[in-house]
Design an enzyme around this catalytic site. Sequence first.
Site, PDB file in Angstrom:
ATOM      1  CG  ASP A 147      -2.258   0.646   0.996  1.00 31.52           C
ATOM      2  OD1 ASP A 147      -2.399   1.396   0.016  1.00 31.52           O
ATOM      3  OD2 ASP A 147      -3.171   0.444   1.826  1.00 31.52           O
ATOM      4  CD1 TRP A 161      -4.966   3.233  -3.353  1.00 34.03           C
ATOM      5  CD2 TRP A 161      -3.738   5.026  -2.835  1.00 34.03           C
ATOM      6  NE1 TRP A 161      -4.551   3.103  -2.052  1.00 34.03           N
ATOM      7  CE2 TRP A 161      -3.806   4.181  -1.702  1.00 34.03           C
ATOM      8  CE3 TRP A 161      -3.033   6.222  -2.742  1.00 34.03           C
ATOM      9  CZ2 TRP A 161      -3.179   4.493  -0.501  1.00 34.03           C
ATOM     10  CZ3 TRP A 161      -2.406   6.534  -1.545  1.00 34.03           C
ATOM     11  CH2 TRP A 161      -2.490   5.684  -0.445  1.00 34.03           C
ATOM     12  CG  ASP A 196      -9.517   2.229  -0.961  1.00 36.19           C
ATOM     13  OD1 ASP A 196      -8.484   2.153  -1.661  1.00 36.19           O
ATOM     14  OD2 ASP A 196      -9.505   2.152   0.283  1.00 36.19           O
TER      15      ASP A 196
HETATM   16  C1  GLA Z   1      -5.971   1.570   1.574  1.00 38.29           C
HETATM   17  C2  GLA Z   1      -6.091   0.527   0.467  1.00 38.29           C
HETATM   18  C3  GLA Z   1      -7.240  -0.423   0.825  1.00 38.29           C
HETATM   19  C4  GLA Z   1      -6.960  -1.098   2.153  1.00 38.29           C
HETATM   20  C5  GLA Z   1      -6.748  -0.027   3.238  1.00 38.29           C
HETATM   21  C6  GLA Z   1      -6.305  -0.657   4.550  1.00 38.29           C
HETATM   22  O1  GLA Z   1      -7.096   2.384   1.622  1.00 38.29           O
HETATM   23  O2  GLA Z   1      -6.327   1.131  -0.782  1.00 38.29           O
HETATM   24  O3  GLA Z   1      -7.407  -1.398  -0.189  1.00 38.29           O
HETATM   25  O4  GLA Z   1      -5.828  -1.912   2.047  1.00 38.29           O
HETATM   26  O5  GLA Z   1      -5.793   0.935   2.840  1.00 38.29           O
HETATM   27  O6  GLA Z   1      -6.100   0.264   5.568  1.00 38.29           O
END
Ligand code: GLA
Length: 411
Positions: free
Chosen positions: A171, A216, A237
């Site tokens: 991440d 992202w 997300d």
């Molecule tokens: C980010 C990621 C999500 C998830 C959260 C966990 O938002 O994009 O997919 O892994 O963190 O905290």
Amino acid sequence: MNMPLDKLPGRRGLAVRMVIAAALAAVMSAGTWVVTASEVQALENGLARTPPMGWNNYPGYRLNITEKLVKDTADKMVSSGMKDAGYTYLNIDDGWMASTRDGSGNLQVNKTKFPNGMKAVADYVHGKGLKLGIYADAGLKTCGGLPGSLDHEAADARLFASWGIDYLKYDNCFAGPGCANSTCGDTKIPALKRYTAMHDAIVASGRNILLSVCNWGQDDVTSWGASLGNMWRTTTDMNNTYARMLSIYRKNVALAAFAKPGAWNDPDMLETGNGMTATEDRTHFSLWAQMAAPLISGSKLTTASAATLALQLNKEVIAVDQDSLGRQGTLVSSTSGRDVLAKPLAGGDVSVVLFNSTDATATISTTLAAIGKPGNASRTLTDLWSGAKTTTSAISASVPAHGVVMYRVHG
Ligand code: GLA
């Protein structure tokens, strides 16, 4: 079979390094440089020849992941038929770590949630014939505020390898001093540098771990994602709303040129069963399959309804996603919210999705020529949700609001 990446000099190595170096230089110079899909050297670690399939706790449970939930879910993946349908990876997301590293700087599991440690969990999951994924962050902290892996890449990758981890979701929160997320400006450390460090650490660990890049869709990831990872998030997300699903689809569908065996656009996990209507869930699953997206279920499997399980177990739709040609479907037409997508399949078939994104029932039509089958001959179509077969020279259907009709066009 797990083959250490560093034992594959002919398949990776110098060419990949040169592409990464070129990309790094271009990103650093912040110029107008743009790469094309064909210029990105794929990772070629032998993994993800078709889009990865599995399960992840985050959509259904957020950070509330425990050893018990992992084991119960592994059991359900087997008993429900999910494993046999191809859902191989059981992925632990954010929330598994203790809040601090130990005195030697090593990541620690949260002992309350995982009393027997992560190796025991991996052994259990492997014993079920599944693979285990885990989560870490290419910054100072995870998005949930737990320790990040920045400057700890080598030790963390070695730790994951020692546990038998098969898949790392990496991440992008807290990407530099003062950053909470990647919109933090000058203090941010370039994503390419941070993701390269973990990629190299995985190689050095000697275990072939699938790397899921989760930044992202930022930092020009389509220009380097395939050289470092087997998949890369293309958007913010996903959540359990039709509006978010639609906006993610619209962004991801335009990126088809970057997808290929071993390297996939990732429009985020499946929210099927988590709050959309049955029609919208079917649309979500169909569009993700048509876009050759990783199919990572985010539903609460242990309590999932029969309808949610049946949806996720549609073998014909899964076969479209997993088709060996590895092509992401593209838009053939898009008129007033009525979309037609076509995806060429191995052996000459084509899958077609008629998607009505509007709020009212609509008739959507296309032609065989438009989906890549010129000539006047009739073709047999299988409706992948009803199973009905028709032989026709026209493709047209009444499609409910927010719904799809999905066909395999034969021959
Ligand atoms: C980010 C990621 C999500 C998830 C959260 C966990 O938002 O994009 O997919 O892994 O963190 O905290």
